[in-house]
Design an enzyme around this catalytic site. Structure first.
Site, PDB file in Angstrom:
ATOM      1  N   PRO A  19      -3.860  70.267   2.468  1.00 19.46           N
ATOM      2  CG  PRO A  19      -3.093  71.701   0.942  1.00 19.46           C
ATOM      3  CD  PRO A  19      -4.310  71.541   1.588  1.00 19.46           C
ATOM      4  CG  ASP A  43       1.876  63.916  16.385  1.00 14.83           C
ATOM      5  OD1 ASP A  43       1.012  64.536  17.345  1.00 14.83           O
ATOM      6  OD2 ASP A  43       2.961  64.441  16.400  1.00 14.83           O
ATOM      7  CE  LYS A  65      -0.324  50.648  15.955  1.00 11.21           C
ATOM      8  NZ  LYS A  65      -0.073  49.151  16.558  1.00 11.21           N
ATOM      9  N   GLY A  87      -5.521  64.202   6.236  1.00 10.82           N
ATOM     10  CA  GLY A  87      -4.934  64.994   5.567  1.00 10.82           C
ATOM     11  C   GLY A  87      -5.325  64.926   3.989  1.00 10.82           C
ATOM     12  N   GLY A  88      -5.383  66.043   3.363  1.00  6.35           N
ATOM     13  CA  GLY A  88      -5.953  66.220   1.975  1.00  6.35           C
ATOM     14  C   GLY A  88      -7.606  66.298   1.969  1.00  6.35           C
ATOM     15  CG  ASP A  89     -11.413  64.599  -0.088  1.00  8.61           C
ATOM     16  OD1 ASP A  89     -12.264  65.472  -0.296  1.00  8.61           O
ATOM     17  OD2 ASP A  89     -12.172  63.516  -0.211  1.00  8.61           O
ATOM     18  CB  THR A 119      -6.836  66.160  -3.574  1.00 11.95           C
ATOM     19  OG1 THR A 119      -6.899  66.759  -4.862  1.00 11.95           O
ATOM     20  CG2 THR A 119      -8.199  66.077  -3.161  1.00 11.95           C
ATOM     21  CB  ALA A 120      -1.640  65.356  -2.866  1.00 14.21           C
TER      22      ALA A 120
END
Length: 262
Positions: A19, A43, A65, A87-89, A119-120
């Protein structure tokens, strides 16, 4: 293909950072980033990792990108140790797929490992009880890479079998109507009483108190739903979870109630 290990001077880790808070990262994720010479990522995913980045070459990128990011990671991993973060998985709406595709097309042979993360869906569900106790589905409403008509077919397919559905990327300025469309599809198969959880910034900075509502009343919280929100629409067996008559979240029974007395 072997994973990077203590003996390899080069290689690539595709790291799911969860997260966004370091206490919810796996030990392997922290180890991979700590051992990397280069760390590459968006970022917003790199910022929470600042304590791990000292002395490393950090390459920051922006949304959109992903292909360039993957190419750069593979280029550097041929002679150095690279962690590309997601982020997450990394394998769930993350960077793993595109990095492995680019690696396959490049013909390069380098040690590579996909490091899983929270994950979320997992993060959001943990804050509202146990809405995903059994079978469930995850659908992204972003039509940037998937045509909307394909998303609609998938929504019909998963709602038609009565299981909980986790909605990723529910609503943005560029496509404010996709979530309302998903609700229309859900209402074809689910009653208005089906519980819905709206979780914003789950287990990350800026987390809001989760909102528990129903499919029939979802419009009352529509303005609170954005790209930082995960929405869990319960299934036909899901119900509101209460303690001392206060609404706490959602439970989707797994079937124990049919087999045991408790």
């Amino acid at each position: 293909m072997p994973s990077p290990d203590e003996t390899t001077a080069n290689g690539l880790w595709i790291v799911g950072t969860g997260p966004g808070r370091m206490e919810y990262m796996t030990g392997r994720a922290i180890e991979a980033i700590s051992r990397a010479d280069y760390v590459i990522g968006n970022d917003s995913y790199l910022e929470p990792l600042r304590p791990l980045l000292a002395g490393k070459q950090v390459i920051r990128s922006s949304m959109g990108k992903e292909v360039e990011r993957a190419k750069k990671a593979i280029e550097l991993a041929q002679s150095g140790r690279v962690a590309i973060v997601s982020g997450g998985d990394a394998g769930v709406y993350g960077m793993a797929g595109i990095v492995l595709e680019v690696l396959e097309h490049s013909g390069a042979e380098i040690p590579v490992e996909v490091v899983p993360g929270v994950t979320a869906a997992n993060a959001g569900a943990s804050l509202v009880g146990s809405p995903l106790s059994g079978d469930f589905a995850a659908i992204s409403l972003s039509d940037l890479l998937t045509p909307l008509e394909v998303i609609e077919k998938r929504l019909d397919a998963v709602f038609s079998v009565g299981i909980p559905v986790v909605i990723y990327n529910p609503r943005s300025h560029g496509r404010p109507h996709n979530f309302a469309l998903a609700v229309e599809h859900a209402r074809k198969y689910y009653p208005a009483t089906v519980p819905v959880a709206v979780i914003k910034n789950a287990l990350r900075k800026g987390q809001a108190d989760p909102v528990i509502t129903t499919l029939g009343e979802i419009e009352s919280v529509m303005d609170a739903i954005d790209m930082h929100t995960t929405v869990i629409i319960g299934g036909n067996e899901s119900r509101i979870w209460r303690m001392a008559n206060d609404v706490k979240g959602i439970i989707t029974p797994r079937g124990y109630q049919h087999k045991y007395l408790y």
